[in-house]
Design a protein around this motif. Structure first.
Motif, PDB file in Angstrom:
ATOM      1  N   UNK A 185       0.884  -1.296   0.075  1.00  0.00           N
ATOM      2  CA  UNK A 185       0.017   0.109   0.123  1.00  0.00           C
ATOM      3  C   UNK A 185       0.872   1.154  -0.038  1.00  0.00           C
ATOM      4  N   UNK A 186       1.825   1.340   0.722  1.00  0.00           N
ATOM      5  CA  UNK A 186       2.961   2.459   0.841  1.00  0.00           C
ATOM      6  C   UNK A 186       3.577   2.623  -0.479  1.00  0.00           C
ATOM      7  N   UNK A 187       3.851   1.507  -1.448  1.00  0.00           N
ATOM      8  CA  UNK A 187       4.328   1.704  -2.875  1.00  0.00           C
ATOM      9  C   UNK A 187       3.065   2.332  -3.711  1.00  0.00           C
ATOM     10  N   UNK A 188       2.069   1.750  -3.468  1.00  0.00           N
ATOM     11  CA  UNK A 188       0.880   2.485  -4.278  1.00  0.00           C
ATOM     12  C   UNK A 188       0.696   3.961  -3.993  1.00  0.00           C
ATOM     13  N   UNK A 189       0.655   4.346  -2.775  1.00  0.00           N
ATOM     14  CA  UNK A 189       0.698   5.682  -2.349  1.00  0.00           C
ATOM     15  C   UNK A 189       1.821   6.482  -2.844  1.00  0.00           C
ATOM     16  N   UNK A 190       3.144   5.996  -2.797  1.00  0.00           N
ATOM     17  CA  UNK A 190       4.183   6.468  -3.220  1.00  0.00           C
ATOM     18  C   UNK A 190       3.983   6.892  -4.866  1.00  0.00           C
ATOM     19  N   UNK A 191       3.440   5.789  -5.693  1.00  0.00           N
ATOM     20  CA  UNK A 191       3.255   5.783  -7.006  1.00  0.00           C
ATOM     21  C   UNK A 191       2.182   6.948  -7.483  1.00  0.00           C
ATOM     22  N   UNK A 192       1.084   6.887  -6.703  1.00  0.00           N
ATOM     23  CA  UNK A 192       0.149   7.949  -6.988  1.00  0.00           C
ATOM     24  C   UNK A 192       0.524   9.508  -6.438  1.00  0.00           C
ATOM     25  N   UNK A 193       1.474   9.541  -5.452  1.00  0.00           N
ATOM     26  CA  UNK A 193       2.084  10.844  -5.380  1.00  0.00           C
ATOM     27  C   UNK A 193       3.089  11.254  -6.383  1.00  0.00           C
ATOM     28  N   UNK A 194       3.811  10.242  -6.964  1.00  0.00           N
ATOM     29  CA  UNK A 194       4.803  10.677  -7.835  1.00  0.00           C
ATOM     30  C   UNK A 194       3.963  11.041  -9.326  1.00  0.00           C
ATOM     31  N   UNK A 195       2.723  10.520  -9.616  1.00  0.00           N
ATOM     32  CA  UNK A 195       2.144  10.768 -10.665  1.00  0.00           C
ATOM     33  C   UNK A 195       1.326  12.436 -10.439  1.00  0.00           C
ATOM     34  N   UNK A 196       1.037  12.724  -9.233  1.00  0.00           N
ATOM     35  CA  UNK A 196       0.273  13.995  -8.813  1.00  0.00           C
ATOM     36  C   UNK A 196       1.326  14.894  -9.040  1.00  0.00           C
ATOM     37  N   UNK A 197       2.605  14.567  -8.415  1.00  0.00           N
ATOM     38  CA  UNK A 197       3.571  15.635  -8.716  1.00  0.00           C
ATOM     39  C   UNK A 197       4.010  16.046 -10.069  1.00  0.00           C
ATOM     40  N   UNK A 198       4.034  14.928 -11.117  1.00  0.00           N
ATOM     41  CA  UNK A 198       4.212  15.147 -12.430  1.00  0.00           C
ATOM     42  C   UNK A 198       3.159  15.822 -13.282  1.00  0.00           C
TER      43      UNK A 198
END
Length: 282
Positions: free
Chosen positions: A91-104
């Motif tokens: 779940x932490x990996x998923x949240x980091x992935x969404x955070x990266x997408x959001x930042x992009x």
């Protein structure tokens, strides 16, 4: 299916996708000049984002910080995903992935779009996460659910370059305030046991239903006013009818009624979308 994707689908609560994605679509439709705006790549990018990744973020953060209290929640494991210990790292990996997408996505946004988008992320995270954890603060718990209105504001801004009318935002606020309070009523028992002080816990079931009636009545009045009493706007009266019926007919279970609200939201949201797009020339 990929284990991460399976977890993302489970955590994101599919039946609630309409609350962010649908709001974005209606907001975009209200702001666009013509139906051709639906063909723009930017519309498709955020359509995907607000339907899927956004919900992974909202409910993933919620599940991450509510692991202990969720064990006492009867909805978890039956109607909603109950996060297991072995899933925590994924779940932490998923949240980091969404955070990266959001930042992009922030990179290509205007200053106004960036402000609304960041407000969405801020409210989505701190609704559940400490030190703010809005969900445990009466009044702030339902007010912070403005996060569900932000996709609509963003969509309107993306399509028109300007913010939606304040009365429209106010109508949205009253709606999400009632929705949140109504959804918290079935959790009064487990929240009280867990020491969580929500507005619903403070007010109790009957007074919470009465406040839902006030909020949804205010929302309906604003929508009818903004729509000029158009016949297609009249179904909005179904929202205040729900708590009114529960207050008058005590044999009806609030928890059972709660699970039908996504269908009502989807139906009325679809009606609103149809009415808006018809006026845009479709």
């Amino acid at each position: 299916m990929n284990p991460l994707l399976t977890l993302a689908l489970s955590v994101s609560r599919f039946r609630f996708w309409i609350y962010t994605g649908g709001t974005y679509v209606v907001g975009y439709a209200l702001g666009m000049g013509s139906w051709e705006a639906f063909l723009l790549p930017s519309y498709a990018v955020y359509l995907f984002y607000f339907f899927f990744p956004a919900n992974v973020f909202i409910y993933g953060v919620n599940d991450l910080w509510d692991r202990e209290t969720d064990l006492k929640n009867p909805k978890k494991g039956e109607r909603e995903h109950l996060l297991e210990e072995r899933e925590w790292r994924s779940l932490v990996v998923l949240l980091l992935g969404v955070s990266a997408l959001s930042a992009a996505l922030l990179v290509s946004q205007t200053m106004a779009e960036r402000a609304v988008f960041c407000a969405f992320l801020f409210l989505s995270y701190f609704y559940s996460a400490p030190p703010l954890r809005f969900k445990e603060v009466p009044v702030l718990d339902f007010s912070s659910n403005m996060l569900y209105i932000m996709p609509g504001v963003f969509g309107y801004l993306l399509a028109s370059g300007s913010f939606p009318p304040l009365l429209l935002i106010a109508a949205g606020y009253f709606h999400i305030a009632a929705m949140h309070l109504f959804s918290a009523i079935p959790d009064i028992g487990c929240d009280r046991e867990a020491g969580i002080t929500t507005t619903a816990v403070v007010l109790g079931e009957r007074r919470s239903l009465a406040l839902c009636l006030v909020f949804w009545s205010a929302c309906a009045a604003l929508v009818l006013f903004l729509a000029g009493l158009h016949p297609l706007a009249l179904p909005v009266l179904l929202f205040p009818a729900v708590p009114l019926a529960l207050l008058l007919v005590r044999t009806v279970n609030t928890a059972a009624a709660y699970w039908y609200l996504p269908y009502l939201n989807t139906g009325l949201g679809g009606l609103a979308f149809a009415a808006i797009t018809i006026t845009k020339g479709i």
